[in-house]
Design a protein around this motif. Structure first.
Motif, PDB file in Angstrom:
ATOM      1  N   ARG A 218       0.818  -1.217   0.000  1.00 27.00           N
ATOM      2  CA  ARG A 218       0.000   0.000   0.000  1.00 27.00           C
ATOM      3  C   ARG A 218       0.847   1.259   0.000  1.00 27.00           C
ATOM      4  NH1 ARG A 218      -3.996  -3.097   3.369  1.00 27.00           N
ATOM      5  NH2 ARG A 218      -2.758  -2.648   5.232  1.00 27.00           N
ATOM      6  N   TYR A 219       2.026   1.203   0.603  1.00 24.87           N
ATOM      7  CA  TYR A 219       2.892   2.378   0.675  1.00 24.87           C
ATOM      8  C   TYR A 219       3.719   2.500  -0.606  1.00 24.87           C
ATOM      9  CZ  TYR A 219       1.997   3.206   5.657  1.00 24.87           C
ATOM     10  OH  TYR A 219       1.414   3.504   6.860  1.00 24.87           O
ATOM     11  N   PRO A 220       4.265   3.676  -0.874  1.00 29.62           N
ATOM     12  CA  PRO A 220       5.173   3.812  -2.018  1.00 29.62           C
ATOM     13  C   PRO A 220       6.326   2.819  -1.893  1.00 29.62           C
ATOM     14  CG  PRO A 220       4.591   5.970  -1.160  1.00 29.62           C
ATOM     15  CD  PRO A 220       4.049   4.972  -0.181  1.00 29.62           C
ATOM     16  N   LYS A 221       6.889   2.464  -3.001  1.00 29.01           N
ATOM     17  CA  LYS A 221       7.946   1.455  -3.036  1.00 29.01           C
ATOM     18  C   LYS A 221       9.054   1.784  -2.039  1.00 29.01           C
ATOM     19  CE  LYS A 221       7.077   0.440  -7.905  1.00 29.01           C
ATOM     20  NZ  LYS A 221       7.594   0.491  -9.293  1.00 29.01           N
ATOM     21  N   GLY A 222       9.315   0.846  -1.143  1.00 28.93           N
ATOM     22  CA  GLY A 222      10.408   0.994  -0.184  1.00 28.93           C
ATOM     23  C   GLY A 222      10.096   1.838   1.033  1.00 28.93           C
TER      24      GLY A 222
ATOM     25  N   THR B 217      -3.050   4.667   1.047  1.00 25.92           N
ATOM     26  CA  THR B 217      -2.718   3.858  -0.130  1.00 25.92           C
ATOM     27  C   THR B 217      -2.199   4.764  -1.237  1.00 25.92           C
ATOM     28  OG1 THR B 217      -4.502   2.317   0.449  1.00 25.92           O
ATOM     29  CG2 THR B 217      -3.574   2.142  -1.761  1.00 25.92           C
ATOM     30  N   ALA B 218      -0.992   4.504  -1.689  1.00 28.03           N
ATOM     31  CA  ALA B 218      -0.388   5.304  -2.744  1.00 28.03           C
ATOM     32  C   ALA B 218      -0.974   4.920  -4.099  1.00 28.03           C
ATOM     33  CB  ALA B 218       1.127   5.087  -2.747  1.00 28.03           C
ATOM     34  N   PRO B 219      -0.909   5.810  -5.091  1.00 24.62           N
ATOM     35  CA  PRO B 219      -1.347   5.457  -6.446  1.00 24.62           C
ATOM     36  C   PRO B 219      -0.616   4.207  -6.949  1.00 24.62           C
ATOM     37  CG  PRO B 219      -0.987   7.817  -6.280  1.00 24.62           C
ATOM     38  CD  PRO B 219      -0.473   7.218  -5.006  1.00 24.62           C
ATOM     39  N   GLU B 220      -1.266   3.467  -7.808  1.00 23.32           N
ATOM     40  CA  GLU B 220      -0.733   2.177  -8.256  1.00 23.32           C
ATOM     41  C   GLU B 220       0.640   2.294  -8.910  1.00 23.32           C
ATOM     42  OE1 GLU B 220      -3.764  -0.930  -9.658  1.00 23.32           O
ATOM     43  OE2 GLU B 220      -4.792   0.958 -10.078  1.00 23.32           O
ATOM     44  N   ASP B 221       0.880   3.405  -9.632  1.00 26.11           N
ATOM     45  CA  ASP B 221       2.165   3.528 -10.319  1.00 26.11           C
ATOM     46  C   ASP B 221       3.307   3.875  -9.364  1.00 26.11           C
ATOM     47  OD1 ASP B 221       1.419   6.094  -9.699  1.00 26.11           O
ATOM     48  OD2 ASP B 221       1.680   6.899 -11.727  1.00 26.11           O
ATOM     49  N   GLN B 222       2.997   4.140  -8.082  1.00 25.63           N
ATOM     50  CA  GLN B 222       4.043   4.481  -7.115  1.00 25.63           C
ATOM     51  C   GLN B 222       4.378   3.337  -6.157  1.00 25.63           C
ATOM     52  OE1 GLN B 222       3.073   8.093  -4.995  1.00 25.63           O
ATOM     53  NE2 GLN B 222       2.406   9.172  -6.853  1.00 25.63           N
ATOM     54  N   ARG B 223       3.659   2.221  -6.251  1.00 22.86           N
ATOM     55  CA  ARG B 223       3.858   1.157  -5.271  1.00 22.86           C
ATOM     56  C   ARG B 223       4.019  -0.199  -5.954  1.00 22.86           C
ATOM     57  NH1 ARG B 223      -1.219  -1.201  -4.162  1.00 22.86           N
ATOM     58  NH2 ARG B 223      -2.977  -0.104  -5.118  1.00 22.86           N
ATOM     59  N   THR B 224       4.430  -1.167  -5.170  1.00 22.41           N
ATOM     60  CA  THR B 224       4.553  -2.531  -5.665  1.00 22.41           C
ATOM     61  C   THR B 224       3.188  -3.199  -5.559  1.00 22.41           C
ATOM     62  OG1 THR B 224       6.838  -2.648  -4.907  1.00 22.41           O
ATOM     63  CG2 THR B 224       5.711  -4.742  -5.346  1.00 22.41           C
TER      64      THR B 224
END
Length: 841
Positions: A608-612, A652-659
Motif C-alpha cells: 500500500r505504501y510507495p515502493k520501499g 494507499t499510494a497510487p498504483e504507479d508508485q507502489r509494488t
C-alpha cells in the motif's frame, strides 16, 4: 480444533465413556438455576464412528436453554417531551350519518389536523389507539374507517380481511411518520396491526399509509361519499420536468459531472428515428434500458442479423419480434425528445464472445455515460412492457375522504418498498445498472420514480407537489442508505461503500451461477479508483488481508458448475459462494505476510505504501505525514492532505508508485501467505447456543449460519467459527480441520484503541500462558455480550483481546475456507500454534 477423527471427542471422553470432570467455577447457590456448562462440555459430541452419541440431545439442551435463560429486560427511555394525547379532542363535533365526512365515536376524538400538519417530531413515539379490525369494517358510515379498510384491502390485495389470528382479535393503531420527501413538513399516518397476516409481506411503514392531499386533481369516486385519484397513464410532463431540471443542475443537492470517458470498441445504439442500429461514440447523447430478460425467448442481435438491423428501417421490419418492454422504451425515448437508446440484447452481438466481453467489462462506462436509464421494474420478462398506461394499464387508485376539512387518501407504496421488492431488483445484472447510472427513471406498476446523483432521495409521480418535486426540494434526513442508488465518488469511506454494495449484490439472483463476477465487472471498475487497486475475485487487492474475513449473512452454499459440480471460484472469495455476505468493516491489525512465487514475504502495508517506504522508517514517517485520519463509528479512515474528499481504509499510494500485490499463485486461484495455525481446538458438534439463539437465529431444524464453539484442551470455549449450515452439517470426523490466525481485533463493544499506534502492538506483551479465572464475569451459557469466548476463563477486559481466525479444511496441502470467527488471544497463545505457509484455495 480437530486434526483427525479421534480429536472429535470432547474433553472427558474416552472409548465412548464420559469421565467425571471437576467444575472450574465457584459453586452456585442452591436457589440459582442449574449451570449446564459441564453438561455441554461433557456430553455433546460424537462417538468413534462420527455419529452423535446422544441423538436429539442438542435439541433438548437447546429448548432447555431457550426456556430457562431469560432475556434482559429492555429499559424504556423516558422522555418528558413525548406528547400525551395532545391529539385528543374532548368535545368533538358530531356530524349526521348522512354526511360524507361523518366520523364514528372513536375517530371523531382524533385531531387529524394536529397529527398531519402540526405535530412535533416526538409524536412518532406515541401510538393512537383505534378499534378492532372487525369493528372498523362494520362502521361503513365513518369516513376514516372506510379509508382504513380500503387502505388495508389494497395492501393485502383482497377484500376479505381476517378479524382474528391465533384466536386473538386483530386491532389497529396509528403512528405519525414524517414524509421522506420533506421530514420537516406535513406528516403521514401509518396503520399498525397487532398481528402479522400469514402469507402477506406487509410492512406498515411502507404499505399502510394515509396522508393529506390538496383538492386539485381529485375526481368523483364510485359513491357520493368518496372521491378518487387515478394515475392511469404516465405523467410525461412531470417526467420531462425531472429530466430537464436535473440536466440543468437545478434539482438541488450536490453537483456532479456526468461520466464521459471512452466508450468500448464496437459500441452501438438504437436510433429510434431511423429505426436501426448505429455505431456510437462519446459525442452521442443516449438513454439506456435496464430490464429483465426473463426465461422466454428474447429477440437478440446476432452476426446473421446485424447487417439487416443496421439498415435504416431495419428494426421497423422486425417490430413484431421486438419485446414489448423494448418497444415501449423506444417510444418513451421519442416522447422525451431524445434519439438514441442502448439495450443490451440489440446493442451487443450476442453470439460474438469478443464483443460481449468488450461491452460487459465496460458496463460502468455504458450506464454511467447514459443521460438517463429507464428501469422497467414492473415486469419479470422482456415482454412485460412498461407500465405507462398505453400497452400496460396501471391498476392503482387512491380513495379520498374529506375528514375535518382535510382531504385524506391512501398513499401509494413508497420508493424503497416498491422498487426494493420488485423482481427487477432481485437480479444481479440489474444491480449494477441501478447503481452505475447517473439518473434513473423507475417505471413501476403504480407510478414512476426518479433518482439522480444530485441528491439522495427519490422524486415520485404524484399529484402531491412535495412528492413530485414540483415545489420545495428539501433534502430528507430520514432515508435508507442511498448507496443503494449509486456508489459515492467522494466523502465516503471506500470500505464502507464497498461493504454495503457487496452485501446488496450478493443477495441478488443469477440465472447462471458463473456470471457472479461478470455481473460485477462494472461495479468493480467503479471501485478501482476508490481503492487505487484492482480486484481479485471481487475483493480489493489492496485490502485482501481483511476482506477474506467476510461472513455469511444467512444460508449459503458453494457456487458450483451445474454440470461438473466443481467449485467455480476460490473458497476465500465471496464469489465462490451463493448467499448474502457481510464484509469485515472493523479495525484489523493484520497478522499475515504474503508469499510470492519466489518465496519472498511481504506485508499488505508494503504493497500500500510507495515502493520501499515501509522498510525505511524515515520514508514511512514522511509518507504518513501526507495523510490525516479520523474515526467513523470506531473505524479509522484516512485522506491525503492534498485530496481531502477521498477517504481510504488505509493510506494507499497510487498504483504507479507502489509494488502491486499480493498475487495469485502461478497457474492457480490460490493465495499464499505465512500465518500461525493450529489443530488444537476442538470444534463443538453442537452450537454455541447463546450466539445461535440471539445473534444468528440458527436452530437444529433450520440451519442458517452455525456458530461452532472452539474449545481448548480443558473444554472451555476459547472462541467460535461461523460456518454456513450447509457446510457445518456435512463436517466429518475423518476430515482434517485447522484454525488460521488472520488479524488481531478489539471486541465490538470496546471503543478505546489504546495508547499509541495499534499497528505497533506486540502480541507477546498482551498474552499470558497462565490459566486465569474470572468467576464474577457472566456465565458462558447466559452471557448476552456476544464476545464469543468463556468470560469466566478468559479476560474480556484486555485491549485488542481477539484474533480473527479462519476455519479451513486441508486437502492435499491446500486449505479451503469453511468459515471465520474469533479466538481470545490468551487461548491462542496457550494452544501453542505453529507458523506455517498457508496455500488458500
Amino acid at each position: 480444533m480437530t486434526a483427525n477423527r479421534e480429536s472429535w471427542s470432547e474433553p472427558g471422553e474416552e472409548d465412548g465413556r464420559v469421565k467425571e470432570t471437576s467444575p472450574k467455577y465457584d459453586a452456585k447457590g442452591a436457589d440459582e438455576k442449574p449451570d449446564i456448562t459441564e453438561v455441554f462440555r461433557s456430553v455433546l459430541g460424537s462417538d468413534s464412528t462420527g455419529k452423535e452419541k446422544y441423538p436429539g440431545l442438542e435439541k433438548f439442551l437447546w429448548d432447555w436453554h431457550a426456556q430457562n435463560q431469560t432475556k434482559p429486560a429492555t429499559k424504556r427511555q423516558e422522555d418528558v417531551s413525548v406528547p400525551s394525547r395532545v391529539w385528543w379532542i374532548e368535545d368533538p363535533e358530531t356530524l349526521p350519518l348522512t354526511d360524507p365526512s361523518h366520523l364514528c365515536d372513536v375517530c371523531r376524538h382524533i385531531d387529524f389536523g394536529y397529527l398531519l400538519l402540526n405535530s412535533p417530531s416526538q409524536q412518532i413515539k406515541e401510538l393512537v389507539p383505534l378499534s378492532s379490525l372487525e369493528q372498523i369494517v362494520q362502521k361503513k358510515q365513518c369516513a376514516f374507517c372506510r379509508l382504513l379498510v380500503y387502505t388495508i384491502q389494497t395492501a393485502f390485495g383482497e377484500e376479505e380481511l381476517p378479524f382474528e389470528i391465533d384466536a386473538k382479535p386483530v386491532t389497529c393503531q396509528l403512528r405519525v411518520l414524517p414524509m421522506e420527501t420533506n421530514t420537516s413538513g406535513p406528516r403521514q399516518l401509518c396503520i399498525y396491526l397487532n398481528a402479522r397476516i400469514k402469507g402477506k409481506s406487509i410492512e406498515p411503514s411502507t404499505d399502510l399509509l394515509i396522508y393529506a392531499m390538496s383538492d386539485e386533481h381529485i375526481e368523483s369516486g364510485e359513491t357520493p361519499k368518496q372521491k378518487s385519484i387515478s394515475m392511469g397513464q404516465i405523467s410525461l410532463g412531470l417526467i420531462k420536468h425531472w429530466y430537464s431540471t436535473c440536466l440543468d443542475g437545478k434539482c438541488g443537492g450536490t453537483h456532479f459531472e456526468s461520466l464521459r470517458v471512452n466508450l468500448p470498441k464496437g459500441f452501438r445504439l438504437i436510433d429510434v428515428e431511423l429505426m436501426c442500429i448505429v455505431g456510437g461514440d462519446n459525442d452521442f447523447r443516449y438513454l439506456a434500458l435496464s430490464y429483465r430478460w426473463g426465461h422466454g425467448k428474447t429477440f437478440r442481435n446476432t452476426e446473421d442479423l446485424r447487417g439487416d438491423l443496421e439498415i435504416e428501417g431495419g428494426l421497423s421490419k422486425r417490430l413484431e419480434e421486438l419485446p414489448k418492454t423494448i418497444k415501449d422504451a423506444m417510444d418513451l425515448v421519442r416522447e422525451l425528445g431524445e434519439r438514441y437508446l442502448w439495450v443490451d440484447s440489440l446493442c451487443i452481438i450476442q453470439d460474438n464472445d469478443q464483443d460481449k466481453a468488450n461491452q460487459i467489462t465496460a458496463m460502468d462506462v455504458i450506464y454511467g455515460s447514459a443521460v438517463l436509464t429507464i428501469a422497467a421494474t414492473s415486469g419479470d420478462s422482456a415482454d412485460a412492457g412498461l407500465a405507462r398506461g398505453q400497452t400496460k394499464r396501471r391498476a392503482f387508485t387512491q380513495v379520498v375522504e374529506k375528514i375535518q376539512g382535510l382531504s385524506l387518501a391512501n398513499r401509494p407504496v413508497t420508493f424503497d418498498k416498491k422498487i426494493g421488492d420488485s423482481s427487477w431488483n432481485t437480479r444481479a445484472w440489474t444491480f449494477q445498472e441501478r447503481i452505475l447510472s447517473s439518473r434513473v427513471l423507475y417505471v413501476a406498476d403504480q407510478r414512476c420514480f426518479f433518482t439522480c446523483r444530485h441528491r439522495p432521495d427519490a422524486f415520485m409521480e404524484s399529484v402531491d407537489d412535495n412528492e413530485s418535486g414540483l415545489i420545495a426540494k428539501p433534502l430528507p434526513t430520514l432515508l435508507s442508505d442511498y448507496s443503494r442508488n449509486f456508489i459515492p465518488r467522494s466523502r465516503a469511506v471506500n470500505i464502507l461503500s464497498y461493504s454495503r454494495t457487496v452485501r446488496d449484490y450478493t443477495s441478488r439472483h443469477l440465472t447462471y451461477a458463473s456470471d457472479i463476477l461478470k455481473a460485477f465487472e462494472g461495479v468493480a471498475a467503479r471501485f478501482r479508483p476508490l481503492f487505487r487497486s484492482d480486484m481479485l475475485f471481487g475483493i480489493p487487492r489492496s485490502e485482501l488481508d481483511s476482506q477474506i474475513l467476510w461472513q455469511a449473512d444467512g444460508p449459503m452454499t458453494r457456487r458450483r458448475d451445474h454440470e461438473t459440480g466443481l467449485p467455480l471460484f476460490p473458497s476465500w472469495s465471496w464469489a465462490g459462494w451463493v448467499g448474502k455476505v457481510r464484509c469485515n468493516t472493523y479495525e484489523n491489525l493484520s497478522r499475515i505476510n504474503w508469499v510470492d512465487d519466489d518465496g519472498r514475504t511481504f506485508s499488505s502495508r508494503d504493497c500500500r505504501y510507495p515502493k520501499g517506504a515501509n522498510q525505511d522508517p524515515a520514508k514511512r514517517i514522511l509518507y504518513r505525514c501526507e495523510w490525516k485520519g479520523a474515526l467513523e463509528n470506531g473505524l479509522p479512515y484516512y485522506w491525503e492532505v492534498k485530496n481531502p474528499d477521498h477517504y481510504f481504509l488505509h493510506p494507499t499510494a497510487p498504483e504507479d508508485q507502489r509494488t502491486i500485490g499480493p498475487h495469485l499463485q502461478k497457474d492457480t486461484s490460490h493465495i499464499v501467505f505465512e500465518a500461525e495455525a493450529t489443530a488444537v481446538f476442538n470444534i463443538g458438534r453442537g452450537h454455541y447456543l447463546t450466539m445461535a439463539l440471539y445473534m444468528h437465529k440458527c436452530t437444529p431444524d433450520t440451519h442458517t449460519v452455525c456458530p461452532l464453539p472452539l474449545r481448548d484442551r480443558d473444554g472451555y470455549i476459547a472462541g467460535y467459527a461461523l460456518v454456513p449450515g450447509d457446510v457445518s452439517t456435512k463436517m466429518t470426523s475423518e476430515a482434517r480441520y485447522e484454525t488460521v490466525r488472520i488479524s488481531r481485533a478489539k471486541l465490538f463493544s470496546q471503543e478505546d484503541r489504546g495508547d499509541g499506534d495499534p499497528d505497533l502492538l506486540v502480541d507477546g506483551d498482551a498474552t499470558t500462558l497462565e490459566k486465569t479465572y474470572f468467576p464474577d464475569a457472566p456465565d458462558v451459557n447466559s452471557s448476552r455480550n456476544g464476545y464469543g469466548f468463556d468470560e469466566q476463563r478468559f479476560d474480556g477486559g484486555k485491549a485488542w483481546c481477539l484474533y480473527n481466525v479462519m476455519l479451513v479444511e486441508m486437502k492435499e496441502g491446500v486449505a479451503y475456507r469453511l468459515g471465520v470467527g474469533a479466538v481470545h488471544i490468551d487461548a491462542w497463545a496457550q494452544a501453542k500454534p505453529e507458523k506455517k505457509i498457508v496455500v488458500l484455495g
